[in-house]
Enzyme design. Sequence first.
Site, mmCIF file in Angstrom:
data_model
loop_
_atom_site.group_PDB
_atom_site.id
_atom_site.type_symbol
_atom_site.label_atom_id
_atom_site.label_comp_id
_atom_site.label_asym_id
_atom_site.label_seq_id
_atom_site.Cartn_x
_atom_site.Cartn_y
_atom_site.Cartn_z
ATOM 1 N N GLU A 42 0.857 -1.180 0.000
ATOM 2 C CA GLU A 42 0.000 0.000 0.000
ATOM 3 C C GLU A 42 0.895 1.233 0.000
ATOM 4 O O GLU A 42 1.952 1.240 0.654
ATOM 5 C CB GLU A 42 -0.893 0.029 1.243
ATOM 6 C CG GLU A 42 -1.712 1.319 1.336
ATOM 7 C CD GLU A 42 -2.785 1.303 2.403
ATOM 8 O OE1 GLU A 42 -2.628 0.600 3.407
ATOM 9 O OE2 GLU A 42 -3.789 2.019 2.222
ATOM 10 N N CYS A 246 -6.571 1.048 2.846
ATOM 11 C CA CYS A 246 -7.558 2.133 2.799
ATOM 12 C C CYS A 246 -7.374 3.018 1.571
ATOM 13 O O CYS A 246 -8.306 3.706 1.157
ATOM 14 C CB CYS A 246 -7.484 2.966 4.067
ATOM 15 S SG CYS A 246 -8.120 2.063 5.472
ATOM 16 N N ASN A 376 -12.202 -3.141 0.548
ATOM 17 C CA ASN A 376 -11.150 -3.238 1.564
ATOM 18 C C ASN A 376 -11.747 -2.936 2.924
ATOM 19 O O ASN A 376 -12.096 -1.789 3.193
ATOM 20 C CB ASN A 376 -10.031 -2.233 1.286
ATOM 21 C CG ASN A 376 -9.017 -2.202 2.419
ATOM 22 O OD1 ASN A 376 -8.299 -3.168 2.623
ATOM 23 N ND2 ASN A 376 -8.992 -1.110 3.184
ATOM 24 N N GLU A 377 -11.873 -3.933 3.728
ATOM 25 C CA GLU A 377 -12.402 -3.826 5.100
ATOM 26 C C GLU A 377 -13.498 -2.760 5.217
ATOM 27 O O GLU A 377 -13.525 -1.968 6.164
ATOM 28 C CB GLU A 377 -11.269 -3.630 6.133
ATOM 29 C CG GLU A 377 -10.417 -2.397 5.978
ATOM 30 C CD GLU A 377 -9.429 -2.182 7.140
ATOM 31 O OE1 GLU A 377 -8.684 -3.112 7.483
ATOM 32 O OE2 GLU A 377 -9.411 -1.064 7.702
HETATM 33 O O1 AHR Z 1 -2.225 -1.511 6.704
HETATM 34 C C1 AHR Z 1 -2.602 -0.249 7.129
HETATM 35 C C2 AHR Z 1 -4.098 -0.044 7.071
HETATM 36 O O2 AHR Z 1 -4.724 -0.895 7.968
HETATM 37 C C3 AHR Z 1 -4.755 -0.355 5.768
HETATM 38 O O3 AHR Z 1 -4.726 0.693 4.898
HETATM 39 C C4 AHR Z 1 -6.155 -0.648 6.144
HETATM 40 O O4 AHR Z 1 -6.762 -1.538 5.254
HETATM 41 C C5 AHR Z 1 -6.053 -1.156 7.553
HETATM 42 O O5 AHR Z 1 -6.919 -0.508 8.393
#
Ligand code: AHR
Length: 647
Positions: A42, A246, A376-377
């Site tokens: 990321e 995120c 994503n979550e």
């Molecule tokens: O890995 C850091 C963050 O943790 C990511 O962006 C998110 O998906 C999670 O909350």
Amino acid sequence: MNKKIRRKLSVMAGLFIALSSTAWGQTTSKPISSDLFGLFFEDINYSADGGLYAELVQNRSFEYSPTDHKDWHPFSFWEYVTPGFSYGSINVETNAPIHPNNPHYITLDIEHVNNGGVGIKNKGFNGIAIKAGEKYNLSVFSRLISAEPITILISLQNDKGDIIAYDSLSVSSQKWEKYTKRLIAKQDCNNASLVILGTTEGKIALDVISLFPEKTFKNRSNGLRIDLAQLLADIKPKFIRFPGGCLVHGDGVGNMYRWKKTIGPIEQRAEQKNIWGYHQSMGLGYFEYFQFCEDIGAKPLPVLPAAVSCQNSGGTWRIGGTGQKAIPMDEMQEYIQEVFDLIEWANGPTTSTWGAKRAAAGHPAPFNLQYIGIGNEDKITPDFEERFKLIYEAVKAKHPEITIIGTVGPAFEGDDYNKGWKLANNLKIPIVDEHYYCGPEWFINNQLRYDKYNRNASKVYLGEYASWGNKVYNAIAEAAYMTSLERNGDIVKMASYAPLLAKKDFTQWKTDMIFFDNTKICPTPNYYVQKMFSTNQGDIYYHNVIATNANDSTLASSCVQDSKTGDIILKLVNVGKKENPAKINLSKFKKVLPTAQLILLIGEADAENTFDNPNNIIPILSSYKIKKSFEYIAPPMSLTVIRIKTK
Ligand code: AHR
């Protein structure tokens, strides 16, 4: 006894039973995922711009803005310079840019040149690191506004202002043109600047001022920083998930990561705010991600937004935030088409619309995309469910060859986890993405988590996990847990530690796998654990090869076999403070060669790697004599991998 302690004791009791009941039983085996351990990438902690992406100029396209960061603007990280007795003026303009996606550029009005010129200076991401004798590729877009050609001097300067590399070019076209020069550095300097100086009176426009080391990973143009890319390649990940995190679902609908904006020539990519409080140049875009995956033999795992933004949009940053916003339903067909187009771009023939774009970027062969993550979550709201279902069903119907990965919230339990799993089971989503960051004890105490999962439900991608910390104890706790991922590799299809990279002094998330600055790298003990598991993966799991003391839960273990090489791989993880013996019985295997390879990672619980001592904790390799049946004494606070040849 409070509920928490009772739960912990019952889990530990379960662990004893599991270990003792497996201790002397019959050796049985099962196939496990051959894609189990991979990477999560990321752009957080300056992982991409200023990190893996080898671009040395910061804000090369003058697209920084207060949306990225309250103090930033299009001229941030640049300085207006008028050496000698020269003078003129500088402006940020937007009229007739190179491309509408890249609206800002600067104009230099060079009124008077006396012993210098009128120009700009960039110090990169906290200084540009230059090595003597190395070549650096500069490119700049320029357009002449006045009538006569203008000469531009390009130089790299050390912190005293001495020129350590230079060249010049002449801008003569009144249309945007790209000019390139190769600079050769005379001197090492970790804190250099790039200076672009107009030395002829007149007016020009400048944009997309880029400087790359000529040497990038696999010599790719627009490529990656070699040392960091090599560290990732050394893990031999089975897959790479990108671009987040995120970052995928973004800070509001307009900030979602839309893959189409990240391909094509860099001057045409749409830059945007990074949800982690800085800027994404998109120089490291989908093409570069896919190319990197191919270069290191990892399967690409792009994660696309589920048409809803991050629930923490607006910076609330708490689980359960309510900032989630959704793409309007009447735009969903268009959004779904974007997902189809990605599949065509990655896998389609060069005669297809999007396959042709891939070919035009220099990759006519398909990228063999197999997995796509959707979401994503995300907070599992009615908005999310409605949109996820639409995307999922459309992709499943049109592309049954693609495995879709759903999402079940940001924690190992709770409302989103429950609702996400309910949805997964209703829709029969092949795999769902679980995320959790917990203390090391959680990982030690929850090694039976997946043993209890329904074998006939959706499978699991543990897409983000880490224990809070980068000390040996954290890494060893993760290693213990990873043996349980292998043991459950029939239902845990993939797993990736997160986050991956973190730039020193630019870190938003404190626990990371690899720290770096502009010149140095500092892999953590957690990195070495990941590497030891990932480079020693198997596709068959064997129960009852390793017998451990049923009364001592501090030793975790696994036995896998890699069917390609035939190698048997034992992993023993001692999270305790004392030596811990294990009995290994290899009689199940027809032939085992007597000399095995042993890799040991060991240290004091609170030891760590630092920039001053990056090799404090590293795996130690040795050869190791084995027999069909032998005892191994696992040292305290250690991970041992024993790799045994069968042919
Ligand atoms: O890995 C850091 C963050 O943790 C990511 O962006 C998110 O998906 C999670 O909350």
